[in-house]
Design a protein around this motif. Structure first.
Motif, PDB file in Angstrom:
ATOM      1  N   PHE A  57       0.835  -1.206   0.000  1.00 48.23           N
ATOM      2  CA  PHE A  57       0.000   0.000   0.000  1.00 48.23           C
ATOM      3  C   PHE A  57       0.870   1.257   0.000  1.00 48.23           C
ATOM      4  O   PHE A  57       0.640   2.192  -0.776  1.00 48.23           O
ATOM      5  CB  PHE A  57      -0.918  -0.004   1.227  1.00 48.23           C
ATOM      6  N   ALA A  58       1.877   1.278   0.872  1.00 50.19           N
ATOM      7  CA  ALA A  58       2.755   2.444   0.974  1.00 50.19           C
ATOM      8  C   ALA A  58       3.506   2.680  -0.333  1.00 50.19           C
ATOM      9  O   ALA A  58       3.703   3.828  -0.754  1.00 50.19           O
ATOM     10  CB  ALA A  58       3.743   2.252   2.122  1.00 50.19           C
ATOM     11  N   HIS A  59       3.900   1.598  -0.986  1.00 51.88           N
ATOM     12  CA  HIS A  59       4.614   1.730  -2.266  1.00 51.88           C
ATOM     13  C   HIS A  59       3.707   2.340  -3.330  1.00 51.88           C
ATOM     14  O   HIS A  59       4.141   3.174  -4.132  1.00 51.88           O
ATOM     15  CB  HIS A  59       5.119   0.363  -2.727  1.00 51.88           C
ATOM     16  N   ALA A  60       2.441   1.942  -3.332  1.00 49.05           N
ATOM     17  CA  ALA A  60       1.489   2.522  -4.289  1.00 49.05           C
ATOM     18  C   ALA A  60       1.357   4.028  -4.061  1.00 49.05           C
ATOM     19  O   ALA A  60       1.319   4.817  -5.016  1.00 49.05           O
ATOM     20  CB  ALA A  60       0.131   1.841  -4.163  1.00 49.05           C
ATOM     21  N   LEU A  61       1.311   4.433  -2.804  1.00 46.42           N
ATOM     22  CA  LEU A  61       1.241   5.868  -2.498  1.00 46.42           C
ATOM     23  C   LEU A  61       2.502   6.588  -2.953  1.00 46.42           C
ATOM     24  O   LEU A  61       2.436   7.683  -3.519  1.00 46.42           O
ATOM     25  CB  LEU A  61       1.049   6.084  -0.992  1.00 46.42           C
ATOM     26  N   GLU A  62       3.658   5.989  -2.687  1.00 48.80           N
ATOM     27  CA  GLU A  62       4.928   6.611  -3.063  1.00 48.80           C
ATOM     28  C   GLU A  62       5.026   6.807  -4.573  1.00 48.80           C
ATOM     29  O   GLU A  62       5.620   7.777  -5.048  1.00 48.80           O
ATOM     30  CB  GLU A  62       6.102   5.748  -2.581  1.00 48.80           C
ATOM     31  N   GLU A  63       4.428   5.892  -5.314  1.00 47.50           N
ATOM     32  CA  GLU A  63       4.453   5.977  -6.778  1.00 47.50           C
ATOM     33  C   GLU A  63       3.281   6.792  -7.325  1.00 47.50           C
ATOM     34  O   GLU A  63       3.083   6.870  -8.538  1.00 47.50           O
ATOM     35  CB  GLU A  63       4.416   4.564  -7.377  1.00 47.50           C
ATOM     36  N   ASN A  64       2.508   7.385  -6.418  1.00 39.67           N
ATOM     37  CA  ASN A  64       1.325   8.174  -6.795  1.00 39.67           C
ATOM     38  C   ASN A  64       0.310   7.349  -7.589  1.00 39.67           C
ATOM     39  O   ASN A  64      -0.419   7.878  -8.435  1.00 39.67           O
ATOM     40  CB  ASN A  64       1.730   9.422  -7.592  1.00 39.67           C
ATOM     41  N   LYS A  93      -2.928   3.915   7.911  1.00 43.82           N
ATOM     42  CA  LYS A  93      -3.087   5.312   8.337  1.00 43.82           C
ATOM     43  C   LYS A  93      -1.730   5.990   8.515  1.00 43.82           C
ATOM     44  O   LYS A  93      -1.561   7.160   8.158  1.00 43.82           O
ATOM     45  CB  LYS A  93      -3.896   5.376   9.630  1.00 43.82           C
ATOM     46  N   SER A  94      -0.788   5.256   9.060  1.00 46.95           N
ATOM     47  CA  SER A  94       0.563   5.812   9.211  1.00 46.95           C
ATOM     48  C   SER A  94       1.174   6.118   7.850  1.00 46.95           C
ATOM     49  O   SER A  94       1.795   7.174   7.653  1.00 46.95           O
ATOM     50  CB  SER A  94       1.460   4.827   9.973  1.00 46.95           C
ATOM     51  N   ALA A  95       0.977   5.205   6.897  1.00 47.24           N
ATOM     52  CA  ALA A  95       1.530   5.401   5.548  1.00 47.24           C
ATOM     53  C   ALA A  95       0.889   6.604   4.866  1.00 47.24           C
ATOM     54  O   ALA A  95       1.569   7.389   4.190  1.00 47.24           O
ATOM     55  CB  ALA A  95       1.312   4.136   4.712  1.00 47.24           C
ATOM     56  N   ILE A  96      -0.415   6.768   5.039  1.00 48.88           N
ATOM     57  CA  ILE A  96      -1.132   7.893   4.420  1.00 48.88           C
ATOM     58  C   ILE A  96      -0.622   9.217   4.972  1.00 48.88           C
ATOM     59  O   ILE A  96      -0.319  10.150   4.216  1.00 48.88           O
ATOM     60  CB  ILE A  96      -2.648   7.760   4.654  1.00 48.88           C
ATOM     61  N   ASN A  97      -0.515   9.308   6.281  1.00 45.84           N
ATOM     62  CA  ASN A  97      -0.068  10.556   6.894  1.00 45.84           C
ATOM     63  C   ASN A  97       1.393  10.855   6.577  1.00 45.84           C
ATOM     64  O   ASN A  97       1.766  12.015   6.368  1.00 45.84           O
ATOM     65  CB  ASN A  97      -0.294  10.510   8.404  1.00 45.84           C
ATOM     66  N   GLN A  98       2.196   9.810   6.510  1.00 43.96           N
ATOM     67  CA  GLN A  98       3.600  10.008   6.154  1.00 43.96           C
ATOM     68  C   GLN A  98       3.725  10.507   4.720  1.00 43.96           C
ATOM     69  O   GLN A  98       4.485  11.439   4.436  1.00 43.96           O
ATOM     70  CB  GLN A  98       4.380   8.705   6.320  1.00 43.96           C
TER      71      GLN A  98
END
Length: 288
Positions: A57-64, A93-98
């Motif tokens: 999930f965090a990787h998907a966010l990092e890659e937009n 939630k931590s990944a989203i806020n980060q």
């Protein structure tokens, strides 16, 4: 181990998307593979499973890749117990806020706006770990304000409370100030134009409908009733309507003119003395 599993899942998902499978279906199909399911109910197995899912999930966010992240946001309930879901949600939630905080630091307002739009309910001002100056930077505020202006124009006088909901959601996150948003020039100009249009449309036939739209904008703090009533275009239009009304009804049905006059007085557009004054001026062909 968790990182390797997350990478394998991402690779398979991306391959399916390249083959023409919709992102939502690709994530579901890959997640359903036995190698990516929860291996057991021991705590260490749950933690490893959650770690892999959170990393993905965090990787998907990092890659937009916000659509992918949106699909990954929710674990399949039938595969995991409540404790595992709760563990995953905390990590998400931590990944989203980060990620939101990182985007603010990078002054990447466009992608910050997308994170807010997609995952705003999980964003907490203190967890982003950014200062007020960074959050108020034009690069961040610009795209957010643009979204809110678009929301206001879309909902306009029909459902301004929907705009207020969008605005207040961002206020709750500590990203914008409601008063500042209400006073944005584009919102103010559009609101005034819509009110003039509403008044001209409803005129003496249904002034109460105009009043409802006016009061809706007043309730969300964009304009006050007094500001709307005293808009020059509304004042001029109202005077013109009453002049035509008194001429049309004349001595045949003066009570109908009285109803239309009283409706405008009750709206707060004029008081009775003002109506008498400008009607007399009009009869004498004077500018009042």
């Amino acid at each position: 181990m968790a990182m390797e599993e997350a990478i394998r899942m991402d690779t398979l998902i991306d391959q399916k998307v390249e083959d023409g499978v919709f992102m939502t279906d690709a994530v579901k199909q890959v997640s359903a593979l036995s190698e990516f399911k929860l291996k057991g109910l021991r705590n260490i197995q749950k933690e490893e499973y959650v770690r892999a899912k959170t990393l993905q999930f965090a990787h998907a966010l990092e890659e937009n890749q916000f659509l992918k992240a949106k699909v990954l946001r929710k674990l399949p309930q039938f595969e995991v117990d409540d404790a595992t879901v709760e563990m995953y949600q905390d990590g998400v939630k931590s990944a989203i806020n980060q990620r939101a905080g990182n985007l603010v630091a990078l002054k990447d307002g466009d992608n910050f706006r997308k994170v807010v739009r997609g995952f705003g309910d999980d964003i907490q001002r203190d967890r982003m770990q950014v200062d007020d100056e960074a959050l108020k930077a034009p690069e961040i505020q610009g795209p957010i304000q643009k979204d809110l202006v678009a929301s206001f124009k879309y909902h306009n006088t029909i459902s301004p409370e929907a705009f207020a909901k969008d605005r207040d959601r961002l206020v709750k996150m500590g990203i914008v100030d409601a008063g500042e948003i209400n006073k944005l020039p584009e919102i103010q100009t559009f609101a005034r134009d819509r009110m003039v249009g509403s008044f001209n449309y409803h005129n003496t036939i249904s002034p109460e409908a105009f009043a409802c739209e006016r009061d809706a904008l007043t309730n969300i703090g964009v304009l006050s009733a007094g500001e709307i009533n005293k808009l020059p275009a509304i004042q001029d239009a109202a005077k013109g309507m009453l002049v035509r009304s008194v001429k049309y009804h004349n001595t045949i049905s003066p009570e109908q003119f009285g109803k239309e006059r009283d409706a405008f007085v009750n709206l707060g557009l004029f008081d009775a003395a003002e109506v008498i004054s400008f009607l007399r001026c009009n009869q004498r062909s004077r500018t009042c």
